[in-house]
Write a protein that holds these residues in place. Structure first.
Motif, PDB file in Angstrom:
ATOM      1  N   PHE A 197     -11.269  14.924  -3.271  1.00 25.28           N
ATOM      2  CA  PHE A 197     -10.721  15.441  -1.745  1.00 25.28           C
ATOM      3  C   PHE A 197      -9.006  14.863  -1.925  1.00 25.28           C
ATOM      4  CE2 PHE A 197      -9.538  13.871   2.412  1.00 25.28           C
ATOM      5  CZ  PHE A 197      -9.707  15.222   3.040  1.00 25.28           C
ATOM      6  N   TYR A 198      -8.755  13.734  -2.549  1.00 27.40           N
ATOM      7  CA  TYR A 198      -7.374  13.440  -2.771  1.00 27.40           C
ATOM      8  C   TYR A 198      -6.650  13.586  -3.979  1.00 27.40           C
ATOM      9  CZ  TYR A 198      -7.731  10.496   1.770  1.00 27.40           C
ATOM     10  OH  TYR A 198      -7.950  10.146   3.196  1.00 27.40           O
ATOM     11  N   GLY A 199      -7.289  14.098  -5.016  1.00 24.33           N
ATOM     12  CA  GLY A 199      -6.791  14.245  -6.119  1.00 24.33           C
ATOM     13  C   GLY A 199      -6.649  13.107  -6.914  1.00 24.33           C
ATOM     14  N   PRO A 200      -5.822  12.649  -7.664  1.00 23.79           N
ATOM     15  CA  PRO A 200      -5.463  11.621  -8.749  1.00 23.79           C
ATOM     16  C   PRO A 200      -4.908  10.677  -7.666  1.00 23.79           C
ATOM     17  CG  PRO A 200      -4.448  13.622  -9.656  1.00 23.79           C
ATOM     18  CD  PRO A 200      -4.737  13.914  -8.399  1.00 23.79           C
ATOM     19  N   LEU A 201      -5.684   9.331  -7.465  1.00 28.45           N
ATOM     20  CA  LEU A 201      -5.254   8.285  -6.777  1.00 28.45           C
ATOM     21  C   LEU A 201      -4.615   7.033  -7.384  1.00 28.45           C
ATOM     22  CD1 LEU A 201      -8.090   8.486  -4.089  1.00 28.45           C
ATOM     23  CD2 LEU A 201      -5.777   8.710  -3.569  1.00 28.45           C
ATOM     24  N   ARG A 202      -3.631   6.540  -6.804  1.00 28.09           N
ATOM     25  CA  ARG A 202      -3.368   5.142  -7.450  1.00 28.09           C
ATOM     26  C   ARG A 202      -4.094   3.877  -6.728  1.00 28.09           C
ATOM     27  NH1 ARG A 202       2.741   6.266  -6.102  1.00 28.09           N
ATOM     28  NH2 ARG A 202       1.421   6.880  -4.213  1.00 28.09           N
ATOM     29  N   PRO A 203      -4.582   2.825  -7.528  1.00 21.43           N
ATOM     30  CA  PRO A 203      -5.312   2.019  -6.774  1.00 21.43           C
ATOM     31  C   PRO A 203      -4.887   1.468  -4.884  1.00 21.43           C
ATOM     32  CG  PRO A 203      -4.912   1.409  -8.850  1.00 21.43           C
ATOM     33  CD  PRO A 203      -4.160   2.601  -8.780  1.00 21.43           C
ATOM     34  N   LEU A 204      -3.533   1.294  -4.918  1.00 17.36           N
ATOM     35  CA  LEU A 204      -3.091   0.957  -3.851  1.00 17.36           C
ATOM     36  C   LEU A 204      -2.772   2.299  -2.454  1.00 17.36           C
ATOM     37  CD1 LEU A 204      -0.626  -1.856  -4.820  1.00 17.36           C
ATOM     38  CD2 LEU A 204      -3.159  -1.955  -3.823  1.00 17.36           C
ATOM     39  N   ASP A 205      -3.365   3.466  -3.108  1.00 14.05           N
ATOM     40  CA  ASP A 205      -3.067   4.538  -2.105  1.00 14.05           C
ATOM     41  C   ASP A 205      -3.974   4.348  -0.893  1.00 14.05           C
ATOM     42  OD1 ASP A 205      -1.091   5.576  -3.598  1.00 14.05           O
ATOM     43  OD2 ASP A 205      -2.366   7.162  -4.514  1.00 14.05           O
ATOM     44  N   ALA A 206      -3.687   4.423   0.256  1.00 13.99           N
ATOM     45  CA  ALA A 206      -4.408   4.468   1.435  1.00 13.99           C
ATOM     46  C   ALA A 206      -5.212   5.503   1.708  1.00 13.99           C
ATOM     47  CB  ALA A 206      -3.533   3.803   2.609  1.00 13.99           C
ATOM     48  N   ILE A 207      -6.603   5.249   1.813  1.00  9.74           N
ATOM     49  CA  ILE A 207      -7.415   6.593   2.104  1.00  9.74           C
ATOM     50  C   ILE A 207      -8.395   6.353   2.913  1.00  9.74           C
ATOM     51  CG2 ILE A 207      -7.135   7.326  -0.438  1.00  9.74           C
ATOM     52  CD1 ILE A 207      -9.962   6.456  -1.227  1.00  9.74           C
ATOM     53  N   ARG A 208      -9.131   7.311   3.553  1.00  8.83           N
ATOM     54  CA  ARG A 208     -10.057   7.394   4.515  1.00  8.83           C
ATOM     55  C   ARG A 208     -11.317   8.044   3.975  1.00  8.83           C
ATOM     56  NH1 ARG A 208      -8.032   6.839   9.950  1.00  8.83           N
ATOM     57  NH2 ARG A 208      -9.941   8.087  10.496  1.00  8.83           N
ATOM     58  N   MET A 226       0.956  -1.055   0.034  1.00  9.17           N
ATOM     59  CA  MET A 226      -0.125  -0.102  -0.027  1.00  9.17           C
ATOM     60  C   MET A 226       1.013   1.345   0.063  1.00  9.17           C
ATOM     61  SD  MET A 226      -3.071  -1.172   2.495  1.00  9.17           S
ATOM     62  CE  MET A 226      -3.711   0.380   2.843  1.00  9.17           C
ATOM     63  N   THR A 227       0.423   2.446  -0.646  1.00  5.02           N
ATOM     64  CA  THR A 227       1.258   3.521  -0.719  1.00  5.02           C
ATOM     65  C   THR A 227       0.570   4.761  -0.095  1.00  5.02           C
ATOM     66  OG1 THR A 227       0.171   3.598  -3.049  1.00  5.02           O
ATOM     67  CG2 THR A 227       2.219   2.795  -2.807  1.00  5.02           C
ATOM     68  N   ALA A 228       0.939   5.846  -0.137  1.00  3.99           N
ATOM     69  CA  ALA A 228       0.479   6.835   0.599  1.00  3.99           C
ATOM     70  C   ALA A 228       0.042   7.815  -0.649  1.00  3.99           C
ATOM     71  CB  ALA A 228       1.542   7.662   1.330  1.00  3.99           C
ATOM     72  N   PRO A 229      -1.111   8.535  -0.634  1.00  6.33           N
ATOM     73  CA  PRO A 229      -1.621   9.399  -1.622  1.00  6.33           C
ATOM     74  C   PRO A 229      -0.620  10.478  -1.761  1.00  6.33           C
ATOM     75  CG  PRO A 229      -3.606   9.112  -0.102  1.00  6.33           C
ATOM     76  CD  PRO A 229      -2.039   8.248   0.498  1.00  6.33           C
ATOM     77  N   ARG A 230      -0.482  11.053  -3.304  1.00  5.89           N
ATOM     78  CA  ARG A 230       0.559  11.774  -3.660  1.00  5.89           C
ATOM     79  C   ARG A 230       0.376  13.397  -3.189  1.00  5.89           C
ATOM     80  NH1 ARG A 230       1.056   9.983  -9.386  1.00  5.89           N
ATOM     81  NH2 ARG A 230      -1.080   9.624  -8.693  1.00  5.89           N
ATOM     82  N   TYR A 231      -1.125  13.454  -2.825  1.00  4.09           N
ATOM     83  CA  TYR A 231      -1.399  14.948  -2.705  1.00  4.09           C
ATOM     84  C   TYR A 231      -2.082  15.193  -1.396  1.00  4.09           C
ATOM     85  CZ  TYR A 231      -0.843  15.021  -7.710  1.00  4.09           C
ATOM     86  OH  TYR A 231      -0.379  14.546  -9.139  1.00  4.09           O
ATOM     87  N   LEU A 232      -1.250  14.868  -0.460  1.00  6.32           N
ATOM     88  CA  LEU A 232      -1.872  14.846   0.843  1.00  6.32           C
ATOM     89  C   LEU A 232      -1.789  16.058   1.501  1.00  6.32           C
ATOM     90  CD1 LEU A 232      -0.454  11.546   2.808  1.00  6.32           C
ATOM     91  CD2 LEU A 232      -2.698  12.319   2.432  1.00  6.32           C
ATOM     92  N   GLN A 233      -0.911  17.011   0.964  1.00  5.70           N
ATOM     93  CA  GLN A 233      -0.886  18.268   1.313  1.00  5.70           C
ATOM     94  C   GLN A 233      -1.982  18.998   0.917  1.00  5.70           C
ATOM     95  OE1 GLN A 233       2.546  20.728  -0.092  1.00  5.70           O
ATOM     96  NE2 GLN A 233       1.866  22.622   0.721  1.00  5.70           N
ATOM     97  N   GLN A 234      -2.710  18.864  -0.333  1.00  9.08           N
ATOM     98  CA  GLN A 234      -4.024  19.289  -0.741  1.00  9.08           C
ATOM     99  C   GLN A 234      -5.066  18.879   0.069  1.00  9.08           C
ATOM    100  OE1 GLN A 234      -1.619  18.630  -2.393  1.00  9.08           O
ATOM    101  NE2 GLN A 234      -1.167  19.565  -4.481  1.00  9.08           N
ATOM    102  N   ALA A 235      -5.102  17.706   0.204  1.00  3.11           N
ATOM    103  CA  ALA A 235      -6.092  17.011   0.971  1.00  3.11           C
ATOM    104  C   ALA A 235      -6.188  17.663   2.518  1.00  3.11           C
ATOM    105  CB  ALA A 235      -5.918  15.474   1.176  1.00  3.11           C
TER     106      ALA A 235
END
Length: 244
Positions: A109-120, A21-30
């Motif tokens: 909310f998160y922007g462009p997500l990859r499938p394994l990005d962990a989100i809430r 699993m990966t971290a979303p790349r646009y967490l600052q915006q989120a």
């Protein structure tokens, strides 16, 4: 080839863990959006989210509890029709790795997500406005740049609300191919939202399982009586029709 899919309003708070699993790349915006939404009272969220008081109250609780830690893989987090027919929980590890490179899930909310990005869980759509500002303006070119940065063809399996975030930035030489799923009803071809969402999910699964690398390969897609119709297709549109 890159593919993008809309999110779903309904989300799962829990799902099976997946490796890598990966971290979303646009967490600052989120985080910026979370802070702005956390400051709103439920009655204000009711107006912003254009929803009922009960859903606004639940959304307020989500933002009060939101953190950038933890979460579930984006491909398992959404619970709409397209995702039910994608059946991501049955994909193999190799198919998920292919998805991580080729598939993007769009989130207001998160922007462009990859499938394994962990989100809430969250509640927000691109059509909403926050503090008088459009979320299309907030995200700017982020969705477009994420898809077209490598110069590949892009397949659009999203709704108009989300494809609009890309379409407005298209340049000469870009190739975005939109898949349309139409149904004959009372002698006319119509896009029936429920059928189209199901087909988008199944098309996404087809791409991942068959490691599709060009839009032309999608003409062989055949599911639930949807079949490619060449006479209604061109370099930027692939049309699939079904008669009922």
């Amino acid at each position: 080839m890159k593919v993008f899919l809309s999110p779903a309003k309904n989300m799962r708070a829990a799902a099976a863990a997946l490796p890598d699993m990966t971290a979303p790349r646009y967490l600052q915006q989120a985080e910026a959006l979370a802070a702005a939404l956390r400051a709103k009272a439920p009655f204000e969220l009711e107006s912003i989210l254009q929803t009922s008081p009960a859903i606004a109250l639940r959304a307020a609780a989500l933002y009060q509890d939101w953190t950038d830690a933890g979460g579930v893989p984006a491909i398992l987090a959404y619970d709409g029709l397209a995702y039910k027919y994608l059946e991501a929980e049955t994909l193999t590890a190799a198919e998920l790795r292919f998805a991580q490179d080729s598939l993007r899930l769009f989130s207001a909310f998160y922007g462009p997500l990859r499938p394994l990005d962990a989100i809430r869980p969250y509640r927000l759509e691109l059509a909403h406005r926050l503090d008088g500002h459009s979320l299309y303006e907030f995200w700017g070119r982020a969705f477009y740049d994420d898809l077209f940065g490598a110069g590949e063809a892009v397949v659009n399996l999203a709704s108009n609300e989300y494809s609009k975030a890309v379409r407005r930035y298209l340049q000469t030489g870009d190739r975005m191919v939109t898949c349309e799923f139409l149904t004959y009803r009372k002698g006319k071809l119509r896009c029936l939202p429920t059928m189209a969402k199901m087909a988008r999910g199944r098309m996404t699964r087809y791409i991942l399982q068959n490691r599709i690398e060009s839009p032309e390969q999608l003409t062989l897609f055949d599911w639930n009586d949807f079949r490619y119709e060449q006479s209604l297709s061109d370099n930027h549109t692939l049309t699939f029709i079904v008669s009922v």
